[in-house]
Design a protein around this motif. Structure first.
Motif, mmCIF file in Angstrom:
data_model
loop_
_atom_site.group_PDB
_atom_site.id
_atom_site.type_symbol
_atom_site.label_atom_id
_atom_site.label_comp_id
_atom_site.label_asym_id
_atom_site.label_seq_id
_atom_site.Cartn_x
_atom_site.Cartn_y
_atom_site.Cartn_z
ATOM 1 N N ASP A 123 10.267 -16.049 5.505
ATOM 2 C CA ASP A 123 9.050 -16.339 4.748
ATOM 3 C C ASP A 123 7.875 -16.481 5.710
ATOM 4 O OD1 ASP A 123 7.264 -17.013 2.771
ATOM 5 O OD2 ASP A 123 7.809 -19.133 2.746
ATOM 6 N N LEU A 124 6.963 -15.508 5.650
ATOM 7 C CA LEU A 124 5.787 -15.536 6.505
ATOM 8 C C LEU A 124 4.540 -15.539 5.632
ATOM 9 C CD1 LEU A 124 6.715 -12.979 9.320
ATOM 10 C CD2 LEU A 124 6.707 -15.473 9.458
ATOM 11 N N SER A 125 3.775 -16.597 5.713
ATOM 12 C CA SER A 125 2.584 -16.743 4.882
ATOM 13 C C SER A 125 1.572 -15.642 5.164
ATOM 14 C CB SER A 125 1.944 -18.113 5.145
ATOM 15 O OG SER A 125 0.766 -18.275 4.397
ATOM 16 N N GLY A 126 1.069 -15.051 4.094
ATOM 17 C CA GLY A 126 0.009 -14.056 4.217
ATOM 18 C C GLY A 126 0.482 -12.635 4.460
ATOM 19 N N VAL A 127 1.788 -12.448 4.675
ATOM 20 C CA VAL A 127 2.310 -11.109 4.927
ATOM 21 C C VAL A 127 2.718 -10.474 3.604
ATOM 22 C CG1 VAL A 127 4.033 -9.737 6.144
ATOM 23 C CG2 VAL A 127 3.103 -11.811 7.199
ATOM 24 N N GLY A 128 1.998 -9.446 3.198
ATOM 25 C CA GLY A 128 2.285 -8.782 1.941
ATOM 26 C C GLY A 128 3.287 -7.656 2.106
ATOM 27 N N GLU A 129 3.526 -6.936 1.005
ATOM 28 C CA GLU A 129 4.470 -5.829 1.000
ATOM 29 C C GLU A 129 3.731 -4.508 0.877
ATOM 30 O OE1 GLU A 129 8.042 -5.963 -1.175
ATOM 31 O OE2 GLU A 129 8.172 -8.155 -1.207
ATOM 32 N N ASP A 130 4.305 -3.492 1.484
ATOM 33 C CA ASP A 130 3.765 -2.140 1.379
ATOM 34 C C ASP A 130 4.936 -1.197 1.147
ATOM 35 O OD1 ASP A 130 1.937 -0.088 1.316
ATOM 36 O OD2 ASP A 130 0.983 -0.637 3.208
ATOM 37 N N GLY A 131 4.638 -0.016 0.600
ATOM 38 C CA GLY A 131 5.734 0.877 0.262
ATOM 39 C C GLY A 131 5.368 2.340 0.375
ATOM 40 N N TRP A 132 6.052 3.151 -0.399
ATOM 41 C CA TRP A 132 6.013 4.595 -0.250
ATOM 42 C C TRP A 132 4.786 5.239 -0.862
ATOM 43 C CZ3 TRP A 132 9.575 6.302 3.005
ATOM 44 C CH2 TRP A 132 10.729 5.521 3.203
#
Length: 293
Positions: A123-132
Motif C-alpha cells: 500500500d503506497l499512498s498516492g500511487v495510482g493504477e495504469d493499464g493497457w
C-alpha cells in the motif's frame, strides 16, 4: 506568484537550514515538474512547480519502498509542504554524482527487476493504477479525423489484435518507475548506472510499461538481461509483445498532438515513436521481435 529574488532567498534559507553556504547553491537546468538545485557536494533540492504537488508527495512514499529492495535512488532527507521556508512543497535529497547517459547504462536491467518485485499488495499512498488503454478506439478516432486512411487503420487494428493474443495473461501489475528515460538516469564514468531519479510518474502497471520510454533498439538489448534477474512469469516473447503494444499505442495517440519544441527527451516530437518503430523493424531486429509484426 513569488518574485524570483524572493524565491532564491527562500532556496538559500533551505540551504542554510542544512548547513550549506548559499554560495554552494547552483540551479540545474531542466525539470518539468520541479526546479532543481545542487546544495553543496552532498545534497540536492527539488522545489515543486505548480500543479505537480501530488507527484512530489507520491515520491516520498515510493522512494523508501524502492530503496527497500535495493533500487539505486537517492534517499529523501527532508520533505516540507508547510510553506514556512519556501512557498511550495520541496524535498531535500542525497546528491548522487553522475551524468545523463548517452548509451544504455549497465545495471539498469537489474534495477528494474528489483523494482518490479514490489507487487500490488504493497500500500503506497498516492500511487495510482495504469493499464493497457484502448488502441482500437484510438485508431477509430484517428481514422475519423483523417489522420489514417481506412486501409491503414484496418492493418493496425489487426496488428493490435495479434499482439493482444500474445500478451493475454501478462497483466499482473507491479510498481513501475513510469519514466525510465535517459534524463532520469545518472551514470558513472564507466557507463554504470548510479541512480534512477524522479519518481513522479510511478504507478501500479504492467511491467512492460516501464520499457515504453526507451528506444526499441535499447529495449531489445535490455530485456534478456532483465529476465535473467527478474521474477517475471512472462517469456521474452510475451514481454516484447507487451512493450511493443505500448510503443505503438502511445505513438499513434500522439500523432494529432501539437509540436512541443525545445524538449530533450526523444519522445517529445509527435512522430518520434512511430518513426522509431519503423527504424527498428527495418534494421533486422532479433528474435522474438522479428516475429511480432
Amino acid at each position: 506568484m513569488v518574485a524570483e529574488p524572493d524565491f532564491l532567498e527562500q532556496v538559500a534559507a533551505v540551504a542554510r537550514r542544512h548547513g550549506v553556504d548559499p554560495g554552494e547553491l547552483k540551479e540545474v537546468a531542466g525539470g518539468v515538474a520541479n526546479r532543481g538545485f545542487v546544495l553543496g557536494d552532498e545534497l540536492f533540492l527539488r522545489v515543486c512547480r505548480p500543479g505537480y504537488e501530488a507527484d512530489l508527495l507520491k515520491e516520498t512514499h515510493v522512494v523508501p519502498a524502492a530503496r527497500s529492495v535495493g533500487v539505486l535512488t537517492p534517499a529523501i532527507v527532508e520533505y516540507d509542504d508547510s510553506g514556512h521556508l519556501i512557498a511550495a512543497p520541496y524535498v531535500v535529497m542525497e546528491r548522487v554524482h553522475g551524468t545523463e547517459p548517452t548509451n544504455l547504462p549497465t545495471g539498469l536491467a537489474n534495477q528494474l527487476a528489483r523494482l518490479h518485485q514490489l507487487e500490488r499488495t504493497l500500500d503506497l499512498s498516492g500511487v495510482g493504477e495504469d493499464g493497457w488503454g484502448d488502441p482500437w478506439r484510438t485508431l477509430d478516432e484517428l481514422a475519423d479525423r483523417g489522420y489514417l486512411d481506412p486501409g491503414t487503420a484496418s492493418w493496425l487494428t489487426g496488428w493490435f489484435t495479434r499482439l493482444a493474443e500474445r500478451i493475454d495473461g501478462s497483466g499482473a501489475k507491479v510498481l513501475i518507475h513510469g519514466d525510465v528515460a535517459a534524463h532520469n538516469l545518472l551514470a558513472g564514468p564507466e557507463g554504470e548506472l548510479r541512480a534512477l531519479i524522479d519518481w513522479g510518474d510511478a504507478a501500479w502497471a504492467p511491467r512492460a510499461m516501464d520499457f515504453a520510454k526507451l528506444p526499441l533498439t535499447q529495449v531489445a538489448v535490455l530485456l534478456p538481461d532483465y529476465l535473467r534477474h527478474s521474477q517475471s512469469p512472462e517469456s521474452e516473447e510475451e514481454l516484447a509483445a507487451a512493450v511493443l503494444w505500448f510503443h505503438l499505442s502511445w505513438g499513434l495517440a500522439k500523432l494529432p498532438a501539437a509540436p512541443w519544441p525545445g524538449q530533450r527527451h526523444w519522445t517529445a516530437p509527435t512522430t518520434s515513436r512511430m518513426l522509431n518503430i519503423l527504424h527498428f523493424f527495418t534494421t533486422a531486429p532479433p528474435q522474438p521481435w522479428s516475429d511480432l509484426t
